[in-house]
Design a protein around this motif. Structure first.
Motif, mmCIF file in Angstrom:
data_model
loop_
_atom_site.group_PDB
_atom_site.id
_atom_site.type_symbol
_atom_site.label_atom_id
_atom_site.label_comp_id
_atom_site.label_asym_id
_atom_site.label_seq_id
_atom_site.Cartn_x
_atom_site.Cartn_y
_atom_site.Cartn_z
ATOM 1 N N LEU A 148 10.686 85.360 128.294
ATOM 2 C CA LEU A 148 9.228 85.422 128.109
ATOM 3 C C LEU A 148 8.614 84.024 128.199
ATOM 4 O O LEU A 148 7.532 83.840 128.749
ATOM 5 C CB LEU A 148 8.901 86.051 126.753
ATOM 6 C CG LEU A 148 9.195 87.548 126.617
ATOM 7 C CD1 LEU A 148 8.951 88.011 125.188
ATOM 8 C CD2 LEU A 148 8.333 88.346 127.590
ATOM 9 N N ARG A 149 9.360 83.076 127.651
ATOM 10 C CA ARG A 149 8.867 81.698 127.709
ATOM 11 C C ARG A 149 8.773 81.218 129.161
ATOM 12 O O ARG A 149 7.779 80.600 129.562
ATOM 13 C CB ARG A 149 9.856 80.824 126.929
ATOM 14 C CG ARG A 149 9.353 79.489 126.556
ATOM 15 C CD ARG A 149 10.350 78.871 125.592
ATOM 16 N NE ARG A 149 9.973 77.521 125.277
ATOM 17 C CZ ARG A 149 10.544 76.806 124.337
ATOM 18 N NH1 ARG A 149 11.495 77.316 123.610
ATOM 19 N NH2 ARG A 149 10.161 75.573 124.108
ATOM 20 N N SER A 150 9.816 81.516 129.927
ATOM 21 C CA SER A 150 9.798 81.128 131.348
ATOM 22 C C SER A 150 8.697 81.851 132.097
ATOM 23 O O SER A 150 7.990 81.266 132.919
ATOM 24 C CB SER A 150 11.145 81.450 132.000
ATOM 25 O OG SER A 150 12.173 80.803 131.317
ATOM 26 N N LEU A 151 8.550 83.133 131.799
ATOM 27 C CA LEU A 151 7.510 83.926 132.474
ATOM 28 C C LEU A 151 6.125 83.375 132.131
ATOM 29 O O LEU A 151 5.251 83.266 133.003
ATOM 30 C CB LEU A 151 7.628 85.386 132.036
ATOM 31 C CG LEU A 151 6.726 86.372 132.773
ATOM 32 C CD1 LEU A 151 7.132 86.477 134.233
ATOM 33 C CD2 LEU A 151 6.780 87.751 132.119
ATOM 34 N N GLY A 152 5.955 83.029 130.874
ATOM 35 C CA GLY A 152 4.679 82.463 130.455
ATOM 36 C C GLY A 152 4.371 81.177 131.191
ATOM 37 O O GLY A 152 3.242 80.947 131.647
ATOM 38 N N ARG A 153 5.386 80.340 131.306
ATOM 39 C CA ARG A 153 5.181 79.074 132.031
ATOM 40 C C ARG A 153 4.853 79.350 133.483
ATOM 41 O O ARG A 153 3.964 78.736 134.073
ATOM 42 C CB ARG A 153 6.439 78.219 131.947
ATOM 43 C CG ARG A 153 6.533 77.355 130.718
ATOM 44 C CD ARG A 153 7.447 76.155 130.968
ATOM 45 N NE ARG A 153 8.703 76.565 131.564
ATOM 46 C CZ ARG A 153 9.773 76.948 130.881
ATOM 47 N NH1 ARG A 153 9.701 76.990 129.569
ATOM 48 N NH2 ARG A 153 10.872 77.283 131.487
ATOM 49 N N LEU A 154 5.575 80.301 134.056
ATOM 50 C CA LEU A 154 5.391 80.605 135.484
ATOM 51 C C LEU A 154 3.980 81.124 135.758
ATOM 52 O O LEU A 154 3.342 80.760 136.747
ATOM 53 C CB LEU A 154 6.425 81.650 135.910
ATOM 54 C CG LEU A 154 6.579 81.904 137.396
ATOM 55 C CD1 LEU A 154 7.157 80.681 138.073
ATOM 56 C CD2 LEU A 154 7.479 83.103 137.636
ATOM 57 N N LEU A 155 3.485 81.973 134.840
ATOM 58 C CA LEU A 155 2.191 82.623 135.087
ATOM 59 C C LEU A 155 1.005 81.789 134.606
ATOM 60 O O LEU A 155 -0.047 81.762 135.243
ATOM 61 C CB LEU A 155 2.164 83.992 134.389
ATOM 62 C CG LEU A 155 3.131 85.041 134.931
ATOM 63 C CD1 LEU A 155 3.019 86.315 134.121
ATOM 64 C CD2 LEU A 155 2.844 85.334 136.401
ATOM 65 N N PHE A 156 1.192 81.149 133.482
ATOM 66 C CA PHE A 156 0.012 80.557 132.842
ATOM 67 C C PHE A 156 0.004 79.027 132.791
ATOM 68 O O PHE A 156 -1.007 78.450 132.444
ATOM 69 C CB PHE A 156 -0.136 81.105 131.419
ATOM 70 C CG PHE A 156 -0.178 82.605 131.374
ATOM 71 C CD1 PHE A 156 -1.199 83.295 132.015
ATOM 72 C CD2 PHE A 156 0.812 83.338 130.740
ATOM 73 C CE1 PHE A 156 -1.238 84.687 131.997
ATOM 74 C CE2 PHE A 156 0.787 84.720 130.717
ATOM 75 C CZ PHE A 156 -0.248 85.395 131.354
ATOM 76 N N ALA A 157 1.146 78.394 133.060
ATOM 77 C CA ALA A 157 1.157 76.930 132.960
ATOM 78 C C ALA A 157 0.303 76.347 134.081
ATOM 79 O O ALA A 157 0.549 76.616 135.252
ATOM 80 C CB ALA A 157 2.581 76.405 133.047
ATOM 81 N N ASP A 158 -0.730 75.586 133.716
ATOM 82 C CA ASP A 158 -1.568 74.985 134.745
ATOM 83 C C ASP A 158 -1.153 73.544 135.018
ATOM 84 O O ASP A 158 -1.825 72.831 135.750
ATOM 85 C CB ASP A 158 -3.044 75.058 134.336
ATOM 86 C CG ASP A 158 -3.275 74.478 132.969
ATOM 87 O OD1 ASP A 158 -2.309 73.939 132.390
ATOM 88 O OD2 ASP A 158 -4.406 74.571 132.469
ATOM 89 N N ASP A 159 -0.058 73.122 134.416
ATOM 90 C CA ASP A 159 0.435 71.771 134.647
ATOM 91 C C ASP A 159 1.839 71.895 135.228
ATOM 92 O O ASP A 159 2.760 72.371 134.555
ATOM 93 C CB ASP A 159 0.480 71.017 133.307
ATOM 94 C CG ASP A 159 0.856 69.560 133.504
ATOM 95 O OD1 ASP A 159 1.433 69.245 134.572
ATOM 96 O OD2 ASP A 159 0.576 68.753 132.610
ATOM 97 N N ILE A 160 1.986 71.479 136.464
ATOM 98 C CA ILE A 160 3.272 71.690 137.153
ATOM 99 C C ILE A 160 4.410 70.928 136.482
ATOM 100 O O ILE A 160 5.579 71.252 136.644
ATOM 101 C CB ILE A 160 3.140 71.279 138.638
ATOM 102 C CG1 ILE A 160 4.303 71.854 139.444
ATOM 103 C CG2 ILE A 160 3.083 69.774 138.798
ATOM 104 C CD1 ILE A 160 4.124 71.818 140.905
ATOM 105 N N ARG A 161 4.077 69.935 135.685
ATOM 106 C CA ARG A 161 5.136 69.171 135.024
ATOM 107 C C ARG A 161 5.901 70.028 134.028
ATOM 108 O O ARG A 161 6.999 69.673 133.613
ATOM 109 C CB ARG A 161 4.548 67.953 134.308
ATOM 110 C CG ARG A 161 4.084 66.874 135.278
ATOM 111 C CD ARG A 161 3.355 65.798 134.561
ATOM 112 N NE ARG A 161 2.141 66.298 133.909
ATOM 113 C CZ ARG A 161 1.309 65.526 133.243
ATOM 114 N NH1 ARG A 161 1.537 64.236 133.124
ATOM 115 N NH2 ARG A 161 0.227 66.039 132.686
#
Lengths: 574, 451
Positions: free
Chosen positions: B244-257
């Motif tokens: 879920l954490r990875s999915l959240g980053r993939l979908l919602f992270a607006d900072d590519i870092r």
């Protein structure tokens, strides 16, 4: 602490750990003490083997001891001990319960061994927890590789492998482009069948443990042992590998260097594609007098580069011609000039004849025993006195080793005959085969020469004698455009669709990296369902045509030799 | 942890003293030497843990606390205390069983001390956000729902409630950087063990008002059928939370870092081939055990056959499939043979729980037997799985290091980056491997029939 001495230290730590364990467990007989010592030696050696030379935390080492203790209990106590008594092990919980004291002893011994090992191999770097790049060795020998083609990249890759075997070399690769160009597919880019980036594998990604420097070599100083670049500091070396490839050789023919396209780089390929599409844009509305030169495409050189290119240009033009209603399908003319008596002289005559028949059947004009004598802005003069009106002359008729490498002829071991610290590989080397003739300029030779030169430098660094390079050509594949090719593999000849499938399958597999293979495969699949893209991504050619206000013709591609002092071009390999 | 060692040791000492006093009171029998001496020793051990903890990431302390407690059980309870009493070491199975309450007490002690240190220095409260709680609860619910068809030792309602509570706590306790799916799985198994000790053994005791009574061998054996469920629940929570954490980053992270620099595709087919090869090697070693206990014909029944050779083929195919999954989960997580063996053995242990004692009987049309007798009969399989895992980890590390020599760097910047990645990956890993060893070695303690 040398890696090979770690198991010895581990064994010592195991014996040290066995002593307090024995005092706690109080074995009843000398034999039991001996067994405990032997167990300690085995587990300790395992701990030494498990530990890397890199700085490690004490917790990791102690845990290694625990793991070794557990595995030692499973293997030595539960498995081998019954066997030594003549029983078959059954690994039952009851047996494990009976052996529980040995498990506790093994875990305590493992933990103590880990502590002892950490103390015995204690180093300041480990205390800081900061690995350095190569903490265990004096500065590694410096190798500079000039050129990022097949041979240069393969040599660097080989050095990375050698470093894994404990023979580290400090390698710097210098190239004027930061990707390895897959030259066999360059004609595909020129014809718009493939995207340009898809046949270039970034060197930084391919060589993750080699220093890379993008730059153009200005001068090599074999006396001071450094390489000067056009900008930035010089690169000192202990050994230099020249993998510069070949450059076009125009033999001083008037106007050819200025007006001919070459096909040595991605930029060349993209420029040629844009040029051809730009000419079609002009020709679509051009008056009759100007159309012939716009729609005549000439390739000089009937080797595999020229033959593949003329076939690809044919496919490009006829594949997109339906977008240009002002051009009649019979108008474009394609001419392949070859100085020999048959094209593709590298292949058996039957395959050369097959290729000539196939191309001729499409209307491609193959002129044998014919040379270019001069080129102008809108025409090409031939050795038979004829003059072809054309704005497109592509030169694949001659190459020569890069000038920087030409100063360093090599022997059979790929080592310079004049400077022992300089080596040359690939198309720039012209390394002699056992008969004294140079090896052909193909990718398969370049790759193997790259490996061979790294091995030879490794031998020299180890005080041994470098070995001569020996290799026999595996095969040659030449694409002839749409669904046709010719090939010879280990003496077996192929032609037509089978050879074309072989060409695509082989080169797809040879592309560096899964990502690039997938991208090229997708390009090919898209090509099955859609026409080629006709977007021209550069400024339109400035043509001097009747009825137009433009007065000068600016060649789209002067040879790169004319502008760059000593570029590091891609090799002429395939 | 960047805190001052003296202050940390003081806090840990005080906390350890309190935890020691409480666990001493909770033990079914008074501690050796009396409660006061017990508490003084607890203070000293707590201070020692505080000193060691200064070098660890606060997010990892809980596992280090558990490992610390387990270590002192081996060294202190089973070894030094009997010697101080004037007797021999208490390493035999009956002696160890007699001291099982002390093991659980020390685990609770280590866990409690570490939890306070984490709260003081790691800022657990700062880590609690609605998003994390929601993610954890979702992970707990999903893991419980996945587990319901596999077990009948816990009812669906209890599993879901336990899952949600454990899920809520998981991201709160472990707020460090994402580990990757493989290390997360290995982290989840000891988390399940921790939950078993707390919810399976200690909570009922607290509710009864007699904690020690539930730390005895009899009580632990009675709770044993729920241990595999807790271990799988922990692993499931960790895996789903990580996903879920990875999915959240993939979908919602607006900072590519915040995304992984290396896409999954760059792992390549080669890594999978290495996994298959490493799995095959481990499977061949495991075959020795399979042949020894004559279970290959039972394996063949998975595909409706009875031949030993078919069983061997099926076994080797399963070994390779698990090897491929290891390559996917633990790609570039091994930094030396020790970490290869650590990850591999831990992964092998997980597959003993999931495959050997759970899926295997279910696929043969039976129900998993998670009681003491059932787990005891599966002990040879545990030996095989641990050996398989260790061999898998070793071979995969050797193969991977041929193409990914992480220690060869090009400059100091890259060295620093690699060091950071290594520290993050291996931060609590030794504690996790130690706890896997502990759980594995607890099995004969809890399952062997008295005799």
């Amino acid at each position: 602490m040398r890696r090979r001495t770690l198991p010895l230290w581990g064994g010592a730590a195991g014996l040290l750990g066995a002593l307090p364990t024995g005092l706690l467990a109080m074995p009843e007989s000398p034999l039991a003490w001996a067994l405990l010592g032997g167990h300690g030696l085995v587990v300790g050696t395992a701990v030494g083997v498990m530990a890397g030379v890199r700085p490690r935390r004490p917790t990791t080492t102690i845990t290694s001891g625990l793991l070794a203790g557990l595995l030692g209990w499973l293997i030595l106590r539960l498995t081998l001990a019954p066997l030594t008594r003549g029983d078959l092990p059954d690994w039952s919980a009851a047996d494990a319960g009976a052996a529980y004291p040995d498990l506790v002893a093994g875990l305590i011994h493992g933990g103590l061994t880990g502590v002892a090992f950490q103390l015995l191999t204690y180093r300041s770097a480990a205390r800081r927890g900061e690995p350095s790049t190569r903490p265990e060795h004096p500065p590694a020998p410096r190798v500079v590789i000039v050129g990022g083609g097949f041979a240069g990249v393969e040599a660097a890759r080989r050095f990375e492998r050698l470093a894994l075997r404990g023979r580290p070399v400090d390698v710097t690769l210098v190239s004027d482009s930061n990707y390895l160009l897959f030259t066999p597919m360059l004609a595909g880019v020129a014809s718009g069948a493939l995207e340009a980036q898809h046949i270039g594998a970034p060197i930084r990604a391919a060589l993750t443990h080699t220093r890379f420097r993008r730059g153009t070599v200005d001068r090599i100083d074999p006396v001071r042992r450094n390489v000067r670049l056009t900008d930035g500091p010089a690169e000192p070396y202990d050994h230099l590998i020249l993998a510069l490839g070949a450059v076009p050789h125009f033999a001083g023919l008037p106007g050819v260097a200025r007006h001919a396209f070459t096909l040595k780089s991605l930029q060349d390929a993209v420029r040629l594609r844009n040029h051809v599409l730009g000419l079609l844009e002009h020709a679509d509305t051009a008056p009759p007098g100007a159309r012939e030169s716009l729609l005549t495409f000439v390739v000089a050189g009937g080797g595999f580069a020229g033959t593949e290119l003329i076939a690809e240009l044919f496919d490009l033009v006829h594949g997109v011609l339906h977008y240009y209603p002002g051009i009649h399908p019979g108008e474009p003319r394609f001419t392949l000039l070859h100085s020999g008596t048959e094209i593709l002289p590298e292949l058996p005559a039957t395959l050369g004849s097959y290729a000539a028949r196939k191309l001729g059947a499409r209307g491609i004009d193959i002129r044998l025993s014919t040379r270019v004598t001069a080129a102008g802005p809108g025409n090409v003069h031939l050795s038979d006195g004829a003059e072809l009106p054309t704005h497109t002359l592509v030169w694949t008729a001659g190459n020569r080793p890069h000038p920087l490498a030409a100063e360093h002829p090599v022997d059979a071991t790929l080592r310079s005959t004049a400077h022992p610290g300089v080596w040359a590989v690939g198309d720039c080397a012209r390394a002699p085969d056992p008969t004294g003739r140079p090896y052909p300029p193909t990718a398969q030779h370049a790759l193997r020469q790259g490996r061979a030169v790294a091995d030879n430098i490794d031998r020299v660094l180890a005080g041994r004698t470098p070995q001569p390079f020996r290799f026999h050509t595996i095969g040659i594949l030449v694409a002839l455009g749409h669904r046709t090719a010719v090939a010879e593999i280990r003496g077996h000849r192929f032609s037509g669709l089978a050879a074309w499938l072989l060409w695509r399958g082989t080169y797809l597999a040879k592309l560096p990296g899964l990502e690039k293979r997938l991208r090229v495969l997708i390009d090919w699949i898209i090509e099955l369902a859609f026409p080629r893209d006709i977007a021209v991504t550069s400024a339109p050619p400035d043509l001097n045509l009747p009825g137009r206000s433009v007065t000068t013709w600016t060649p789209a591609t002067p040879s790169s030799q004319d502008t760059v002092p000593h570029p590091v071009p891609r090799p002429e390999t395939r | 942890m960047t805190a001052r060692p003296g202050r940390t040791a003081l806090i840990a000492g005080i906390t350890g003293g309190a935890a020691g006093l409480l666990t001493g009171l909770a033990l079914p029998e008074p501690p050796t030497g009396g409660l006061i001496l017990h508490t003084v020793v607890a203070v000293l051990l707590g201070a020692g843990f505080g000193l060691l903890a200064t070098r660890q990431n606060p997010a990892d302390l809980l596992y280090w606390g558990l490992a610390y407690g387990a270590g002192w059980w081996l060294l202190g309870t089973l070894t030094l205390l009997p010697l101080l009493d004037g007797g021999p070491v208490a390493w035999t199975l009956p002696d160890a069983r007699l001291r099982l309450p002390q093991l659980i007490g020390l685990l609770v002690y280590g866990m409690g001390t570490a939890a306070v240190l984490t709260a003081v220095h790691g800022g657990v409260l700062r880590g609690i956000t609605p998003r994390r709680l929601l993610r954890g609860a979702t992970a707990g619910l999903a893991a419980a729902l996945l587990l319901i068809p596999l077990t009948d030792t816990m009812t669906g309602g209890i599993l879901i409630t336990t899952g949600i509570i454990a899920g809520l706590l998981y991201p709160t306790l472990f707020a460090g950087p994402a580990l990757g799916s493989g290390p997360a799985l290995v982290r989840g198994v000891p988390y399940g063990f921790l939950c078993w000790i707390l919810a399976g053994l200690s909570l009922p005791a607290l509710l009864d008002g007699a904690p020690g009574a539930h730390w005895t061998l009899a009580a632990a054996q009675a709770a044993l059928p729920r241990l595999p469920a807790y271990l799988l629940l922990g692993a499931g929570i960790a895996l789903v939370d990580n996903a879920l954490r990875s999915l959240g980053r993939l979908l919602f992270a607006d900072d590519i870092r915040r995304l992984r620099r290396e896409g999954a595709g760059t792992r390549g087919v080669r890594a999978l081939a290495y996994g298959a090869l490493a799995g095959l090697t481990g499977g061949l070693l495991f075959t020795v055990v399979m042949v020894g206990i004559g279970v290959l014909d039972t394996v063949a029944r998975l595909v409706g056959a009875t031949s030993v050779w078919t069983g061997l083929l099926v076994h080797l195919l399963i070994s390779q499939a698990i090897g491929v999954s290891y390559a996917l989960l633990f790609h570039r997580r091994s930094y030396d043979l020790a970490s290869g063996i650590g990850w591999g053995a831990s992964y092998g242990f997980l597959w003993w729980i999931l495959g050997g004692v759970t899926l295997f009987p279910i696929l043969l049309g039976s129900t998993p037997k998670w009681d003491a007798a059932g787990l005891a009969s599966a002990f040879p399989s545990l030996v095989g799985h641990l050996t398989y895992g260790a061999a898998l980890g070793v071979v995969y590390h050797l193969l991977e290091s041929r193409t990914n020599p992480w220690w060869l760097t090009r400059n100091t910047l890259q060295t620093a980056r690699v060091t950071t990645e290594r520290e993050q990956t291996l931060g609590s890993a030794p504690a996790l491997w130690t706890l896997t060893v502990l759980i594995a070695t607890t099995i004969p303690l809890l399952t062997t029939p008295p005799g």
